[in-house]
Scaffold this motif. Structure first.
Motif, mmCIF file in Angstrom:
data_model
loop_
_atom_site.group_PDB
_atom_site.id
_atom_site.type_symbol
_atom_site.label_atom_id
_atom_site.label_comp_id
_atom_site.label_asym_id
_atom_site.label_seq_id
_atom_site.Cartn_x
_atom_site.Cartn_y
_atom_site.Cartn_z
ATOM 1 N N UNK A 33 16.684 37.348 -13.489
ATOM 2 C CA UNK A 33 16.567 35.918 -13.211
ATOM 3 C C UNK A 33 15.617 35.592 -12.062
ATOM 4 N N UNK A 34 14.391 36.128 -12.031
ATOM 5 C CA UNK A 34 13.499 35.841 -10.904
ATOM 6 C C UNK A 34 12.989 34.405 -10.926
ATOM 7 N N UNK A 35 12.749 33.865 -9.744
ATOM 8 C CA UNK A 35 12.286 32.488 -9.581
ATOM 9 C C UNK A 35 11.190 32.462 -8.526
ATOM 10 N N UNK A 36 10.119 31.705 -8.807
ATOM 11 C CA UNK A 36 9.005 31.558 -7.867
ATOM 12 C C UNK A 36 9.053 30.165 -7.262
ATOM 13 N N UNK A 75 21.219 33.865 -10.762
ATOM 14 C CA UNK A 75 20.107 32.963 -11.074
ATOM 15 C C UNK A 75 19.755 32.029 -9.917
ATOM 16 N N UNK A 76 19.381 32.581 -8.754
ATOM 17 C CA UNK A 76 19.031 31.711 -7.626
ATOM 18 C C UNK A 76 17.713 30.966 -7.871
ATOM 19 N N UNK A 77 17.682 29.714 -7.521
ATOM 20 C CA UNK A 77 16.464 28.921 -7.472
ATOM 21 C C UNK A 77 16.468 28.134 -6.175
ATOM 22 N N UNK A 78 15.332 27.562 -5.805
ATOM 23 C CA UNK A 78 15.244 26.843 -4.542
ATOM 24 C C UNK A 78 14.317 25.646 -4.677
ATOM 25 N N UNK A 79 14.531 24.654 -3.832
ATOM 26 C CA UNK A 79 13.662 23.481 -3.771
ATOM 27 C C UNK A 79 13.725 22.914 -2.362
ATOM 28 N N UNK A 80 12.740 22.118 -2.021
ATOM 29 C CA UNK A 80 12.654 21.496 -0.707
ATOM 30 C C UNK A 80 13.438 20.194 -0.714
ATOM 31 N N UNK A 99 18.370 37.498 -8.812
ATOM 32 C CA UNK A 99 19.707 38.076 -8.840
ATOM 33 C C UNK A 99 19.631 39.560 -8.541
ATOM 34 N N UNK A 100 20.540 40.051 -7.715
ATOM 35 C CA UNK A 100 20.613 41.484 -7.419
ATOM 36 C C UNK A 100 21.528 42.134 -8.454
ATOM 37 N N UNK A 101 20.940 42.520 -9.588
ATOM 38 C CA UNK A 101 21.709 43.123 -10.666
ATOM 39 C C UNK A 101 20.779 43.934 -11.552
ATOM 40 N N UNK A 102 21.120 45.177 -11.764
ATOM 41 C CA UNK A 102 20.364 46.037 -12.661
ATOM 42 C C UNK A 102 21.223 46.310 -13.890
ATOM 43 N N UNK A 103 20.722 45.955 -15.066
ATOM 44 C CA UNK A 103 21.473 46.202 -16.287
ATOM 45 C C UNK A 103 22.263 44.996 -16.724
#
Length: 470
Positions: free
Chosen positions: A96-99, A154-159, A112-116
């Protein structure tokens, strides 16, 4: 002389007005972005972050992958679809990477810190990288978001301009079901205590935020219905969002909504991802976020990166896209999509050439190197990626995967010419070198060469049309 100076001054003022109006118009056209994002006037493409999985997980890689696109629909994987960076702490993998493009124009990557696929693991941490340009990644660390015995998905961020801080939203269990939590931060090193951001009373995961300038929209997956839904608010305050859409689904369970606006029209797109590890993307569009109604796109309109899962998409400039391509390179292989069965790709199976529904394993069966034609370098030959000594050739008009025996007959049978697609000139048809009246087409999902002309039936012309992509 005085008149010339006055005229020159007037021209400069007019040019300044034209430039200002042009920039303002571009900002309006491309205005729907995550809250707090600076003007999109200079953006001309997109970057996607993702990880990879395939049906039997042979294509699984839990590092950060990147792809680029000029239209946000058809994507070019970078670094040969290999990760550009891999977590070195925690589980050693990400999902779940987010830019996030920050206020200073640089990027923060969250994941997310999860493998598998063991989703029972509680984890209070997420992965964080900083990047000036998505070509180098620095200040890697894990960030602890809470002390609860639950996950941080699934972390996301906004200002959030009203707070002067970034909001990190993610999924965690509270009150017996998943909710969207939030922490606030100025530096992605330290965070405020977690608090509940959105809880409609049933399980919700994969929150994704976008704004049309006046209203903020939160899209999410409802675990109660296995569908995507939307909520909205005039503010960014926790607890202020109300559900306003019906369910969006492709006829089966879907998750990981990712929304963004076209850079050239008043159109918003939303992507959804079906369940791991058999995932594929679906896409919808709307001309009005406030209307809440989304129409599905035909698979012909878009192509996801091979084996990609849970995308995070952000707009980028032409220079950034060029620099990313120069740094990471584009694939040395292609995939070929069927025009009239756009969920199917050309692959080999038991040495037979056919079109099958994506995704499938071995996933390498759909990867082809389009090399200079063996009989004529002006044409092309299809070299298998996973069997590099073998090529597509026709034998009794049927296409098969066969070992190059070096003969004139083989070289001739394995050479084709690219032409404008019979069904769509922006797509491609392939004419046989040795039988110039015959073209590659599928029939009963199996490939062969048949006579095709502009006067052939619509079905025949569509059967002989393919998209060369990735």
């Amino acid at each position: 002389m005085h008149n010339r100076l006055v005229l020159a001054s007037a021209r400069r003022r007019l040019l300044s007005v034209v430039i200002g109006v042009t920039v303002l118009f571009a900002a309006v056209v491309t205005g729907a972005l995550p809250p707090g994002t600076a003007s999109a006037a200079t953006y001309s493409g997109y970057a996607m972050a993702y990880f990879t999985e395939s049906p039997n997980t042979t294509g699984a890689n839990y590092g950060l992958h990147l792809a680029v696109s000029s239209d946000g629909l058809n994507w070019t994987p970078l670094n040969q679809n290999n990760p550009v960076v891999t977590p070195a702490q925690g589980t050693g993998g990400l999902r779940d990477p987010f830019i996030l493009r920050k206020q200073d124009g640089t990027f923060t990557i969250l994941a997310t810190d999860l493998r598998g696929t063991d989703f029972t693991q509680p984890n209070q941490y997420i992965h964080v990288w900083e990047s000036a340009d998505l070509r180098t990644f620095t200040n890697y660390h894990r960030l602890r978001l809470h002390s609860l015995n639950t996950h941080s998905w699934a972390p996301e961020a906004f200002w959030d301009a009203s707070r002067g801080q970034y909001a990190i939203i993610y999924s965690a269990v509270s009150g017996g079901h998943d909710v969207i939590m939030v922490n606030y931060t100025s530096d992605f090193v330290t965070v405020s205590a977690q608090q509940k951001f959105f809880d409609p009373g049933y399980g919700v995961i994969d929150g994704n935020m976008i704004s049309d300038g006046s209203t903020n929209y939160l899209y999410f997956k409802s675990t109660a219905t296995d569908a995507l839904m939307g909520a909205r608010s005039s503010s960014l305050n926790p607890g202020s969002f109300s559900v306003y859409t019906g369910a969006v689904r492709p006829g089966r369970g879907v998750e990981a909504p990712e929304t963004y606006k076209s850079l050239t029209s008043n159109t918003w797109y939303m992507w959804g991802d079906t369940y791991s590890p058999n995932g594929r993307f679906f896409s919808w569009q709307t001309s009005s976020l406030s209307g809440g109604s989304w129409s599905p796109l035909n698979d012909r309109s878009y192509t996801q990166p091979l084996n990609s899962k849970h995308p995070g998409i952000t707009p980028i400039t032409a220079t950034e896209m060029s620099n990313l391509t120069a740094r990471w390179g584009t694939p040395g292989w292609n995939r070929l999509k069927s025009y009239n069965f756009p969920d199917r790709y050309i692959r080999h199976a038991d040495n037979v050439a056919r079109i099958d529904v994506y995704p499938f394993d071995p996933y390498q069966d759909q990867q082809w190197r389009l090399v200079p034609g063996l009989a004529d370098s002006a044409g092309v030959s299809f070299q298998s990626v996973n069997y590099p000594g073998m090529y597509l050739r026709h034998s009794n008009y049927a296409l098969v995967l066969a070992t190059n025996d070096g003969t004139t007959v083989f070289r001739s049978d394995a050479t084709f010419y690219r032409t404008a697609g019979f069904a769509d000139s922006s797509w491609t048809s392939f004419r046989a070198y040795s039988h110039p009246d015959r073209y590659i087409r599928h029939y009963g999902y199996v490939l062969r060469i048949d006579p095709i002309t502009s006067g052939s039936s619509a079905t025949d012309r569509q059967d002989a049309t393919f998209r060369v992509g990735y």
